[in-house]
Design an enzyme around this catalytic site. Structure first.
Site, PDB file in Angstrom:
ATOM      1  N   ASP A  80       0.850  -1.192   0.000  1.00  0.00           N
ATOM      2  CA  ASP A  80       0.000   0.000   0.000  1.00  0.00           C
ATOM      3  C   ASP A  80       0.887   1.245   0.000  1.00  0.00           C
ATOM      4  O   ASP A  80       1.710   1.421   0.893  1.00  0.00           O
ATOM      5  CB  ASP A  80      -0.901  -0.039   1.250  1.00  0.00           C
ATOM      6  CG  ASP A  80      -2.005   0.994   1.185  1.00  0.00           C
ATOM      7  OD1 ASP A  80      -3.172   0.602   1.059  1.00  0.00           O
ATOM      8  OD2 ASP A  80      -1.701   2.206   1.255  1.00  0.00           O
ATOM      9  N   ASN A  88      -2.365  12.883  -4.594  1.00  0.00           N
ATOM     10  CA  ASN A  88      -3.492  13.310  -5.434  1.00  0.00           C
ATOM     11  C   ASN A  88      -3.943  14.728  -5.099  1.00  0.00           C
ATOM     12  O   ASN A  88      -4.213  15.533  -5.990  1.00  0.00           O
ATOM     13  CB  ASN A  88      -4.665  12.346  -5.284  1.00  0.00           C
ATOM     14  CG  ASN A  88      -4.501  11.096  -6.142  1.00  0.00           C
ATOM     15  OD1 ASN A  88      -3.790  11.104  -7.144  1.00  0.00           O
ATOM     16  ND2 ASN A  88      -5.136  10.017  -5.750  1.00  0.00           N
ATOM     17  N   ASP A  97      -1.645   8.973 -10.949  1.00  0.00           N
ATOM     18  CA  ASP A  97      -1.637   7.882 -11.931  1.00  0.00           C
ATOM     19  C   ASP A  97      -0.219   7.527 -12.362  1.00  0.00           C
ATOM     20  O   ASP A  97       0.136   6.358 -12.486  1.00  0.00           O
ATOM     21  CB  ASP A  97      -2.467   8.264 -13.165  1.00  0.00           C
ATOM     22  CG  ASP A  97      -3.971   8.229 -12.897  1.00  0.00           C
ATOM     23  OD1 ASP A  97      -4.352   7.795 -11.794  1.00  0.00           O
ATOM     24  OD2 ASP A  97      -4.748   8.641 -13.777  1.00  0.00           O
ATOM     25  N   GLU A 123      -4.597   2.491  -4.404  1.00  0.00           N
ATOM     26  CA  GLU A 123      -3.129   2.458  -4.327  1.00  0.00           C
ATOM     27  C   GLU A 123      -2.633   1.160  -3.692  1.00  0.00           C
ATOM     28  O   GLU A 123      -1.516   1.075  -3.204  1.00  0.00           O
ATOM     29  CB  GLU A 123      -2.608   3.675  -3.547  1.00  0.00           C
ATOM     30  CG  GLU A 123      -2.914   3.685  -2.069  1.00  0.00           C
ATOM     31  CD  GLU A 123      -4.290   4.258  -1.724  1.00  0.00           C
ATOM     32  OE1 GLU A 123      -4.450   4.728  -0.593  1.00  0.00           O
ATOM     33  OE2 GLU A 123      -5.199   4.230  -2.582  1.00  0.00           O
TER      34      GLU A 123
END
Length: 198
Positions: A80, A88, A97, A123
């Site tokens: 993770d 973000n 991305d 993620e």
């Protein structure tokens, strides 16, 4: 004249039969290759190109069956990305991305050919490692977590990963196995992130 006419009709019939047979064959083989292409798409994550959650479930079921049948050792790790929401929020989804794509590529390069990486969602990724015992699970700390910390960044800011790993036990299904890896991941997060808990 009659014989000639019937020969002409027969040859026309044969030509038509051959042509329609060819058309049917081409159509059938095209739909088969299209079906395979669609199946591949259905099991691949569209962003990173690695197999998705659906593919992961199938592979984990196969691993459990093989473990029960032949005693093959399997390791599973949940990975993770740390503080991904911050990436973000700060840099936008496009930057997020890019990080996910680079991360998937880096993990693929840092592991063996037989190891399989899947995008679990968001993620979070899952790494399936055949013929891997507990010591092999500890080794992913150096091969994956440390390499990510060294090599992955977003606009100059380092990106790290937390990892939770577990060996498959003879008595468990893939869901139980995965929830143990998930519990290990939760501990890695609680202990301050950028670490591996086996």
């Amino acid at each position: 004249g009659k014989a000639y006419e019937s020969m002409a009709q027969l040859s026309m019939f044969l030509v038509t039969a051959v042509v329609s047979g060819l058309v049917a064959f081409v159509f059938a083989s095209r739909t088969e290759s299209q079906r395979q292409a669609l199946e591949r798409l259905a099991t691949l994550d569209s962003l990173t190109g690695v197999p998705n959650r659906r593919a992961m479930e199938q592979e984990l079921q196969i691993a459990v069956a093989e473990h029960r049948r032949e005693g093959t050792a399997y390791g599973l790790a949940m990975l993770d990305l740390d503080h991904f929401k911050g990436i973000n929020d700060e840099h936008g989804h496009e930057a997020g991305d890019e990080v996910l794509i680079a991360f998937a590529r880096l993990v693929a390069c840092s592991t063996r050919k037989v190891d399989r990486i899947f995008r679990f969602g968001g993620e979070e990724f899952v790494l399936l490692m055949p013929a891997t015992h507990v010591d092999g699970l500890h080794a992913i700390d150096a091969s994956v977590r440390a390499r990510v910390a060294e090599q992955l960044d977003c606009r100059g800011r380092a990106v790290t990963v937390s990892i939770g790993a577990a060996s498959l036990r003879p008595d468990e299904d893939w869901q139980a196995w995965m929830s143990r890896a998930d519990a290990a991941l939760y501990m890695a997060k609680r202990q301050g992130r950028n670490r591996t808990v086996v």
